[in-house]
Scaffold this active site. Structure first.
Site, PDB file in Angstrom:
ATOM      1  CD  GLU A   3      32.728  37.616  35.637  1.00  0.00           C
ATOM      2  OE1 GLU A   3      32.522  38.765  35.254  1.00  0.00           O
ATOM      3  OE2 GLU A   3      32.330  37.189  36.728  1.00  0.00           O
ATOM      4  N   GLY A  48      37.204  43.013  40.117  1.00  0.00           N
ATOM      5  CA  GLY A  48      37.224  44.074  41.123  1.00  0.00           C
ATOM      6  C   GLY A  48      38.622  44.528  41.520  1.00  0.00           C
ATOM      7  CB  SER A 105      39.388  44.966  35.842  1.00  0.00           C
ATOM      8  OG  SER A 105      39.443  44.686  37.239  1.00  0.00           O
TER       9      SER A 105
END
Ligand code: PGA
Length: 259
Positions: A171, A177, A216
């Site tokens: 990530e 986000g 995302s």
């Protein structure tokens, strides 16, 4: 060869027990409709306080439930913490460990996470160990080095008997986000590096370890990112809070798994 996927929703600090019942039930219904093959697993990770209602709501749908964190000790005077055996006994199969928000806001280090990973594996919980670089680290071309040390330190001395259970989530912090996902090529490049570090650390079993992409991930980019050879699914925040968008990502994995 059948591709294996895990599509995991990270609900973060969203949903009361009642809200989680509604959302989990909607996801369960869509999962039943999609009938994922055995090579595609679906997981949702609600807040601790919603584990019970989510578990009830997904019963019989094939959707599994996970937690977003756990402590490394089995019990003791650790006010506010939850032990791995408690997570397991609550009906969870997985636990997210080392999410960048835990590292950033709660000071979790690779050494602390190593203890948590070992404790979770010892309880038969599947850790989803999160790694990834910040924007500055990427700009300074440190991505691979950062991820390598998160893996080397985080996976130190883990038992090889249980290590194949492990799941890794790549990530990139700058993609979480923000709406700005890594490109499929960027994801594949780091996933391939993770795969080779895992081989170095854990040997042959590394081939079986699922490596998820997170940051995302949404219906619009799921096909492309999930089609990359070293991407075995996703850890999904925002898009997992809507049954429709989460189901669209599960559907993308189902299509790729059988193609
Ligand atoms: P996002 O979150 O999908 O909202 O970017 C991913 C995560 O934090 O696991």
């Amino acid at each position: 060869m059948t591709r294996k996927y895990l599509i995991a929703g990270n609900w973060k600090m969203h949903t009361t027990p009642t809200e989680s019942r509604t959302l989990a039930a909607a996801i369960a219904e869509k999962n039943i409709f999609l009938k994922p093959p055995p090579s595609v697993q679906t997981l949702i990770c609600p807040p601790y306080t919603s584990i019970y209602t989510a578990l009830e709501a997904v019963s019989g749908s094939g959707v599994q439930i996970g937690a977003q964190d756990c402590h490394s000790e089995a019990k003791g005077a650790f006010t506010g913490e939850i032990a791995p055996n408690m997570v397991k006994a609550s009906g969870c199969s997985h636990v997210i460990l080392g999410h960048s928000e835990r590292r950033q806001y709660f000071g979790e280090t690779n050494a602390m996470l190593n203890k948590k990973i070992r404790a979770a594996l010892a309880e038969g919980l599947i850790p989803i160990y999160c790694v990834g670089e910040t924007l500055i680290e990427r700009q300074q071309e440190q991505t691979v080095g950062v991820v390598r040390s998160q893996l080397v330190d985080g996976l130190k001395d883990i038992s090889l008997q249980t290590a194949s259970q492990l799941v890794i989530a790549y990530e990139p912090v700058w993609a979480i986000g923000t709406g700005l996902a890594a490109t499929a090529e960027q994801a594949q490049e780091v996933h391939a590096a993770i795969r080779s570090f895992l081989a170095e650390i854990l040997g042959d079993i590394s081939a079986d370890i699922l490596i998820l992409y997170g940051g995302s991930l949404k219906p619009e980019n799921a096909d492309e990112i999930l089609s990359k050879p070293d991407v075995n699914g996703g850890l999904i925040g925002g898009a997992s809070l809507q049954a429709d968008s989460f189901a669209a990502i599960i559907a993308a994995a189902c299509k790729l798994a059988v193609s």
